[in-house]
Design a protein around this motif. Sequence first.
Motif, PDB file in Angstrom:
ATOM      1  N   VAL A   1      40.315  39.205  42.739  1.00 36.40           N
ATOM      2  CA  VAL A   1      41.187  38.725  43.822  1.00 36.40           C
ATOM      3  C   VAL A   1      42.053  39.916  44.227  1.00 36.40           C
ATOM      4  O   VAL A   1      43.227  40.009  43.873  1.00 36.40           O
ATOM      5  CB  VAL A   1      42.064  37.531  43.383  1.00 36.40           C
TER       6      VAL A   1
ATOM      7  N   TYR B   1      45.478  38.302  48.476  1.00 33.97           N
ATOM      8  CA  TYR B   1      45.481  36.851  48.614  1.00 33.97           C
ATOM      9  C   TYR B   1      46.578  36.444  49.579  1.00 33.97           C
ATOM     10  O   TYR B   1      47.379  37.273  50.029  1.00 33.97           O
ATOM     11  CB  TYR B   1      45.676  36.175  47.252  1.00 33.97           C
TER      12      TYR B   1
ATOM     13  N   HIS C   1      49.381  40.491  41.012  1.00 35.28           N
ATOM     14  CA  HIS C   1      49.443  39.180  40.381  1.00 35.28           C
ATOM     15  C   HIS C   1      50.444  39.205  39.236  1.00 35.28           C
ATOM     16  O   HIS C   1      50.286  39.969  38.280  1.00 35.28           O
ATOM     17  CB  HIS C   1      48.080  38.782  39.826  1.00 35.28           C
TER      18      HIS C   1
ATOM     19  N   GLY D   1      47.976  31.771  43.391  1.00 37.28           N
ATOM     20  CA  GLY D   1      48.088  31.801  44.840  1.00 37.28           C
ATOM     21  C   GLY D   1      48.707  30.523  45.376  1.00 37.28           C
ATOM     22  O   GLY D   1      48.713  29.483  44.716  1.00 37.28           O
TER      23      GLY D   1
ATOM     24  N   GLY E   1      45.230  28.843  46.243  1.00 37.64           N
ATOM     25  CA  GLY E   1      44.006  29.422  45.683  1.00 37.64           C
ATOM     26  C   GLY E   1      43.029  28.388  45.170  1.00 37.64           C
ATOM     27  O   GLY E   1      41.822  28.631  45.115  1.00 37.64           O
TER      28      GLY E   1
ATOM     29  N   TYR F   1      42.175  27.463  42.328  1.00 36.49           N
ATOM     30  CA  TYR F   1      41.518  27.724  41.047  1.00 36.49           C
ATOM     31  C   TYR F   1      40.000  27.606  41.148  1.00 36.49           C
ATOM     32  O   TYR F   1      39.344  26.971  40.314  1.00 36.49           O
ATOM     33  CB  TYR F   1      42.101  26.791  39.969  1.00 36.49           C
TER      34      TYR F   1
ATOM     35  N   TRP G   1      36.140  31.082  45.970  1.00 33.50           N
ATOM     36  CA  TRP G   1      36.017  30.589  47.338  1.00 33.50           C
ATOM     37  C   TRP G   1      34.624  30.812  47.907  1.00 33.50           C
ATOM     38  O   TRP G   1      33.990  31.848  47.659  1.00 33.50           O
ATOM     39  CB  TRP G   1      37.043  31.280  48.227  1.00 33.50           C
TER      40      TRP G   1
ATOM     41  N   GLN H   1      37.860  36.026  46.705  1.00 34.06           N
ATOM     42  CA  GLN H   1      38.917  35.142  46.193  1.00 34.06           C
ATOM     43  C   GLN H   1      38.350  34.402  44.985  1.00 34.06           C
ATOM     44  O   GLN H   1      38.277  33.173  44.941  1.00 34.06           O
ATOM     45  CB  GLN H   1      39.355  34.157  47.277  1.00 34.06           C
TER      46      GLN H   1
ATOM     47  N   TRP I   1      39.140  33.211  42.037  1.00 36.16           N
ATOM     48  CA  TRP I   1      40.245  32.824  41.161  1.00 36.16           C
ATOM     49  C   TRP I   1      39.739  32.375  39.802  1.00 36.16           C
ATOM     50  O   TRP I   1      40.358  32.677  38.769  1.00 36.16           O
ATOM     51  CB  TRP I   1      41.069  31.715  41.826  1.00 36.16           C
TER      52      TRP I   1
ATOM     53  N   VAL J   1      37.557  27.344  50.877  1.00 34.80           N
ATOM     54  CA  VAL J   1      37.517  27.205  49.413  1.00 34.80           C
ATOM     55  C   VAL J   1      36.201  26.608  48.931  1.00 34.80           C
ATOM     56  O   VAL J   1      35.463  27.220  48.155  1.00 34.80           O
ATOM     57  CB  VAL J   1      38.696  26.358  48.903  1.00 34.80           C
TER      58      VAL J   1
END
Length: 340
Positions: free
Chosen positions: A49, A52, A63, A120, A123, A125, A128, A137, A139, A227
Motif C-alpha cells: 500500500v 492511500y 503507515h 486507511g 481501506g 481490510y 482492492w 491497495q 491491505w 474495493v
Amino acid sequence: MFGPTAPAAHAATAPPHFADGFGLTVVSQPKWVDDKERTFVVTVKSDQVPTYDAMPGQVPGEHVVMVTVPAGYDGAAGTHYPVLYNLHGRGDIPNSAWTQDFAEQSAKDEPLITVSPNGGGHGWYANWQNPGSRGRQNWETFHLDQVIPFIDANLKTIPAKEGRAIVGHSMGGFGAFHYAEDRPELFSYVGSFSGGLDLQDPLLRAAVVGGGVLPDSGTPFAMPDAVFGLPVWPLDRVWNEASPAQHVEKLRGMGVAMYSGDGGNLTDKPIQAVFEYGAHRTAVTTAANLKAAGIPYRFVDYGNGSTWAEGCTGKHAQYPCLQADMNDYVKLIMKRLQHP
C-alpha cells in the motif's frame, strides 16, 4: 548536615528499536505517546500500500502502527507475550486517543501486546479489485504478510496461532473476521465490535460504497467498484466470496465473539443508531450461521446498552460500549492464548 534526599526522577526507558523487513521500511523509530511508557507508535512504508486515501494528519505514503506493551515489558528479557491485533473502523486512525484507551485499560493487568495497524479511512481490510491511479491497495497482504511477521521479528511475541488474536470495530470488525477466515492458521480468537459481517446485506453494501465518497473517510474518493468490484449481481462475486457471515465454517476450532447494540432510541443520534442497527443485523445473521454449523461463539447483544456499560445507549462508535466490549474480549482471549 544533609537534608532528606529527594526522590529520584523517573528515568525514561527507550521503546524497542525496529529493523526493516518483510517489505516494510521504518520511516520513524518507535516513540512513546506519553510518559506512561505503555504505548508507542512506529511509522513504516509498505510496498503493498504505497499510498492511500489519507485522513487529516496522515501522510499518504506512510503507515502509523500503534503498539501497547505490558507493564514491565523488557525487550532484552526472555519473556514472550501473546499479541492482539486491533483493527480500527472507517474514518478512524490507528493512533487515536480512544484506541489507546481501549488497549491500555483492557490489558492493564494482562501480559498482552496490542497492535493497532493503519487500515486507511476506507481501506476495508481487503486487497482492492480496482484501485485506479492509487496503485496497489493490498491491505490484507500488508497486514497479514508484512505487519504480523514484522511485529514478531521486532518484539518479544509468541509468534504462532496460539499466541495471536484479532478484533476490530465496525469496518475493522469485518476485517477481523475476513482475515481470520482467509488465514485461520494465524489466529486463535476472532472478535467483532459492531462489525459489518454480511457483505450480502444491502445496507452494508451501501455503507461500503458510500464510505468511499464521504470526506470523513479520507481523500481522494473511491469509485463504487474500487474495493470489491461492482456490488450488483452477477458482477458481485468478490463481495460474496469476502462476506464473513457466509463462510463461518473456516472459523471452526477458533474462539469467536461478537458484540453489538441495536441502535437504541432511533430518534436520538439517528445516524449512529441506523449504523448500529445495520451492524446488529449482520451479527444476527452471522450468529445464526455459526449456530447452524455447530460452531461455539459468544454474542453479546446489548440492545440499548443500558445493562452493558454506563453511558452506553446502543449507538454505533460509542466509547463506553466499545471499552466494555474490549474489556470483555480481552478476558476471553486470555483464557485461550498462550501467555506467561
